[in-house]
Design a protein around this motif. Structure first.
Motif, short mmCIF file in Angstrom:
data_model
loop_
_atom_site.label_atom_id
_atom_site.label_comp_id
_atom_site.label_asym_id
_atom_site.label_seq_id
_atom_site.Cartn_x
_atom_site.Cartn_y
_atom_site.Cartn_z
N ASN A 1 16.94 22.00 27.51
CA ASN A 1 17.30 20.59 27.57
C ASN A 1 17.35 19.93 26.20
O ASN A 1 17.51 18.71 26.10
N ASN A 2 17.18 20.73 25.14
CA ASN A 2 17.30 20.23 23.77
C ASN A 2 16.26 19.17 23.43
O ASN A 2 16.51 18.26 22.65
N HIS A 3 15.07 19.27 24.00
CA HIS A 3 14.00 18.32 23.68
C HIS A 3 13.15 18.79 22.51
O HIS A 3 12.41 18.00 21.93
N VAL A 4 13.25 20.06 22.16
CA VAL A 4 12.53 20.62 21.01
C VAL A 4 13.57 21.31 20.13
O VAL A 4 14.31 22.17 20.59
N ASP B 1 20.47 13.99 26.16
CA ASP B 1 21.18 14.05 27.44
C ASP B 1 21.96 15.36 27.51
O ASP B 1 22.73 15.68 26.60
N ARG B 2 21.74 16.10 28.58
CA ARG B 2 22.46 17.35 28.81
C ARG B 2 23.70 17.06 29.65
O ARG B 2 23.60 16.51 30.74
N LYS B 3 24.86 17.41 29.12
CA LYS B 3 26.11 17.15 29.82
C LYS B 3 26.77 18.49 30.14
O LYS B 3 27.07 19.29 29.25
N GLU B 4 26.99 18.74 31.43
CA GLU B 4 27.62 19.98 31.88
C GLU B 4 29.04 19.69 32.33
O GLU B 4 29.27 18.82 33.18
N TYR B 5 29.99 20.41 31.77
CA TYR B 5 31.40 20.21 32.07
C TYR B 5 31.83 21.10 33.23
O TYR B 5 31.17 22.07 33.58
N VAL C 1 28.34 23.33 28.11
CA VAL C 1 27.15 22.48 28.06
C VAL C 1 27.08 21.84 26.68
O VAL C 1 27.18 22.52 25.66
N ARG C 2 26.91 20.52 26.66
CA ARG C 2 26.78 19.80 25.40
C ARG C 2 25.58 18.86 25.49
O ARG C 2 25.23 18.37 26.56
#
Length: 394
Positions: free
Chosen positions: A234-237, A295-299, A304-305
């Motif tokens: 989730n890109n929190h770290v 914010d995790r955005k799934e296309y 995933v961005r």
């Protein structure tokens, strides 16, 4: 009468001779052109190929040029198809988000079920239309490429679609964007960008503190490039690392300065100065562990961005590097004249440097604090370590 006839005969003979000479010259030129054409035909024979169902004839003046043109045009077509696929995926993902918002409004009783159905139908209609028009646009560009490569206008050049842009924004910071090189990548784990920092610094030690320095003339500046690698799904770290040029500028108050030589000392200058600033230019390699929102955005196509806009973040870590140069700038009046003097590198300074660094901020702007563990000078005659704090854009 005889004289007139003689003159006319001479003029006619002269014109006949000029006409005959012109014909001979033209014949010679025709023979030379024929010989040259035969040589060119032998050197560059006419090639025959079938492209897009059409038989084309061409002369390949540069060996491999035709094959390269076909290869480039195929790459251009693939790039257009990929661009269309990404566009469709983006729009479908946007459509999904809009439907979720409509459903949320329906659950909150902000709209009726009839209004919700109308909104969904309108969104679906708009989505179909915009995707169709983009398909038409893409097909037109593809057809143009195909027509160009099978026509007499044989100089179609593939434009460079992998362009680079440097973006400086108050929202996104300083970013380098390489278009169409990573857009289709499913998961981007590492990103990069420039950093810019500025602030206030001073030397801290047994006999030195912030009050020993001139407030207006102490400054810090840095410019660097860093990489950011996400450590969780989730890109929190995130792990932050890079390279950074920094300059440390300090000025002692009370007409004092740092002496040169093997034993650095804080000494009185002995006269009034307008400026007595000590500056060091350094190259450091920072390393931080960053924690923050994302914010995790799934296309729709599986991409995933992560978006960190308007999110708080906190980082802690350290740095190591080396000192590149040291200098002391003096400015004073002597006998009514303004004197500017610069003393370079003859200082008892440490070459290696290291310390800790921490920051907290929101979006691209952070407030940072940095403290060196190494002593500024080799000899322990002056106990001094840099302390720095300021604003960093990263």
């Amino acid at each position: 009468m005889k004289t007139h006839v003689l003159i006319v005969s001479l003029v006619f003979s002269l014109l006949l001779g000029l006409f005959t000479q012109a014909q001979e010259t033209e014949k010679k030129q025709t023979r030379r052109d024929s010989i040259r054409a035969a040589k060119m035909k032998k050197k560059y024979p006419v090639q025959v190929d079938t492209v897009d169902g059409k038989i084309i004839k061409y002369v390949d003046g540069t060996p491999g040029a035709h094959d390269e043109l076909i290869k480039n045009s195929e790459s251009a077509i693939e790039a257009l198809e990929e661009s269309h696929s990404l566009y469709v995926s983006d729009k479908k993902t946007q459509f999904k988000t809009m439907i979720e918002r409509v459903n949320k409004s329906l659950e909150d009783n902000k709209i009726t079920e009839e209004q919700a159905d109308e909104s969904k139908a309108k969104f679906a209609e708009d989505l179909a239309e915009i995707i169709t028009q983009h398909r038409v646009k893409t097909d037109a560009e593809i057809n143009l490429i195909k027509v160009n490569r099978t026509s007499a206008f044989y100089d179609y050049k593939l434009e460079d679609r992998a362009t680079s842009t440097l973006e400086i924004s108050t929202k996104k910071g300083i970013n380098i964007n390489i278009e169409n090189t990573r857009q289709s990548q499913k998961y981007i784990k590492t990103t990069s960008g420039f950093t810019l920092g500025f602030g206030y610094n001073y030397m801290n030690g047994d006999d030195l503190g912030i009050n020993d320095f001139s407030y207006p003339n102490n400054n810090y500046f840095s410019l660097g490039y860093q990489w950011k690698t996400t450590l969780d799904k989730n890109n929190h770290v995130r792990l932050m690392y890079g390279v950074e040029y920094q300059t440390q500028g300090t000025e002692l108050n009370g007409n004092r300065f740092i002496t040169q030589g093997d034993q650095a000392q804080v000494a009185a200058i002995g006269f009034d100065t307008k400026k007595a600033k000590f500056r060091q230019d350094q190259l450091v390699f920072p390393l931080h562990l960053e924690f923050g929102g994302s914010d995790r955005k799934e296309y729709e196509d599986g991409r995933v961005r992560f978006q960190e806009y308007d999110k708080w973040k906190f980082g802690i870590g350290g740095f190591a590097g080396f000192n590149m140069s040291s200098r002391l700038k003096l400015k004073y009046d002597l006998d009514g004249r303004e004197i500017k003097e610069t003393r370079i590198n003859n200082f008892d300074n440490e070459v290696l440097l290291y310390g800790i660094d921490a920051y907290v901020g929101k979006d691209s702007f952070t407030f940072f604090g940095r403290m060196n563990f190494n002593n500024v000078f080799k000899s322990d005659s002056v106990d001094a370590q840099y302390v720095t704090f300021g604003i960093r854009i990263q």
